[in-house]
Design a protein around this motif. Structure first.
Motif, PDB file in Angstrom:
ATOM      1  N   PRO A  85       0.831  -1.206   0.000  1.00  0.00           N
ATOM      2  CA  PRO A  85       0.000   0.000   0.000  1.00  0.00           C
ATOM      3  C   PRO A  85       0.864   1.255   0.000  1.00  0.00           C
ATOM      4  O   PRO A  85       1.968   1.251   0.513  1.00  0.00           O
ATOM      5  N   VAL A  86       0.384   2.304  -0.560  1.00  0.00           N
ATOM      6  CA  VAL A  86       1.027   3.612  -0.734  1.00  0.00           C
ATOM      7  C   VAL A  86       2.092   3.542  -1.825  1.00  0.00           C
ATOM      8  O   VAL A  86       2.120   4.400  -2.691  1.00  0.00           O
ATOM      9  N   LEU A  87       2.950   2.534  -1.829  1.00  0.00           N
ATOM     10  CA  LEU A  87       3.945   2.399  -2.891  1.00  0.00           C
ATOM     11  C   LEU A  87       3.323   1.886  -4.186  1.00  0.00           C
ATOM     12  O   LEU A  87       3.931   1.957  -5.245  1.00  0.00           O
TER      13      LEU A  87
ATOM     14  N   PHE B 123      -6.398   6.066  -7.158  1.00  0.00           N
ATOM     15  CA  PHE B 123      -7.333   6.342  -6.070  1.00  0.00           C
ATOM     16  C   PHE B 123      -7.718   5.085  -5.289  1.00  0.00           C
ATOM     17  O   PHE B 123      -7.938   5.146  -4.089  1.00  0.00           O
ATOM     18  N   LEU B 124      -7.822   3.951  -5.961  1.00  0.00           N
ATOM     19  CA  LEU B 124      -8.272   2.723  -5.313  1.00  0.00           C
ATOM     20  C   LEU B 124      -7.128   1.780  -4.937  1.00  0.00           C
ATOM     21  O   LEU B 124      -7.350   0.796  -4.242  1.00  0.00           O
ATOM     22  N   GLY B 125      -5.933   2.080  -5.378  1.00  0.00           N
ATOM     23  CA  GLY B 125      -4.802   1.191  -5.140  1.00  0.00           C
ATOM     24  C   GLY B 125      -4.453   1.025  -3.679  1.00  0.00           C
ATOM     25  O   GLY B 125      -4.079  -0.060  -3.231  1.00  0.00           O
ATOM     26  N   ALA B 126      -4.561   2.074  -2.905  1.00  0.00           N
ATOM     27  CA  ALA B 126      -4.193   1.996  -1.491  1.00  0.00           C
ATOM     28  C   ALA B 126      -5.230   1.234  -0.668  1.00  0.00           C
ATOM     29  O   ALA B 126      -4.910   0.727   0.398  1.00  0.00           O
TER      30      ALA B 126
ATOM     31  N   TRP C  62      -4.014  -2.983  -4.196  1.00  0.00           N
ATOM     32  CA  TRP C  62      -2.629  -3.364  -3.930  1.00  0.00           C
ATOM     33  C   TRP C  62      -2.525  -4.858  -3.685  1.00  0.00           C
ATOM     34  O   TRP C  62      -1.542  -5.485  -4.049  1.00  0.00           O
ATOM     35  N   LEU C  63      -3.585  -5.433  -3.111  1.00  0.00           N
ATOM     36  CA  LEU C  63      -3.591  -6.865  -2.837  1.00  0.00           C
ATOM     37  C   LEU C  63      -3.635  -7.662  -4.145  1.00  0.00           C
ATOM     38  O   LEU C  63      -2.976  -8.708  -4.259  1.00  0.00           O
ATOM     39  N   VAL C  64      -4.366  -7.171  -5.120  1.00  0.00           N
ATOM     40  CA  VAL C  64      -4.424  -7.816  -6.434  1.00  0.00           C
ATOM     41  C   VAL C  64      -3.033  -7.807  -7.068  1.00  0.00           C
ATOM     42  O   VAL C  64      -2.568  -8.827  -7.591  1.00  0.00           O
ATOM     43  N   ASP C  65      -2.357  -6.667  -7.015  1.00  0.00           N
ATOM     44  CA  ASP C  65      -1.005  -6.575  -7.561  1.00  0.00           C
ATOM     45  C   ASP C  65      -0.040  -7.491  -6.824  1.00  0.00           C
ATOM     46  O   ASP C  65       0.813  -8.129  -7.434  1.00  0.00           O
ATOM     47  N   LEU C  66      -0.165  -7.561  -5.511  1.00  0.00           N
ATOM     48  CA  LEU C  66       0.729  -8.397  -4.719  1.00  0.00           C
ATOM     49  C   LEU C  66       0.575  -9.871  -5.085  1.00  0.00           C
ATOM     50  O   LEU C  66       1.567 -10.578  -5.307  1.00  0.00           O
ATOM     51  N   ILE C  67      -0.658 -10.337  -5.187  1.00  0.00           N
ATOM     52  CA  ILE C  67      -0.907 -11.737  -5.535  1.00  0.00           C
ATOM     53  C   ILE C  67      -0.406 -12.043  -6.949  1.00  0.00           C
ATOM     54  O   ILE C  67       0.238 -13.064  -7.177  1.00  0.00           O
TER      55      ILE C  67
END
Length: 77
Positions: free
Chosen positions: A22-24, A53-56, A60-65
């Protein structure tokens, strides 16, 4: 724009993983915007703007997975 996309694609996996936090995660939003502008893909460009706007909150969890499984964010990227 191609230089930004290539720089993100050539990053080590661990750095890609850190940028998913998150944030990054705004870095991946910028990646989507640059890639959308470079390929003239309107959907990817809009996704990049929404990702800011929705990434934080949850995306972010979608990107992480995706980064853990496929070594890079793949959803709308």
């Amino acid at each position: 724009m191609k230089d930004v996309v290539k720089a993100f694609d050539d990053m080590p996996w661990i750095l890609k993983l850190v940028l998913c936090l998150p944030v990054l995660n705004i870095a991946w939003a910028i990646y989507r915007i640059c890639k959308g502008a470079d390929t003239k893909n309107t959907l990817m460009l809009i996704a990049g703007i929404l990702w800011i706007f929705l990434g934080a909150s949850i995306l972010w969890l979608v990107d992480l997975i995706c980064t853990i499984v496929w070594k890079k964010p793949t959803v709308l990227a």
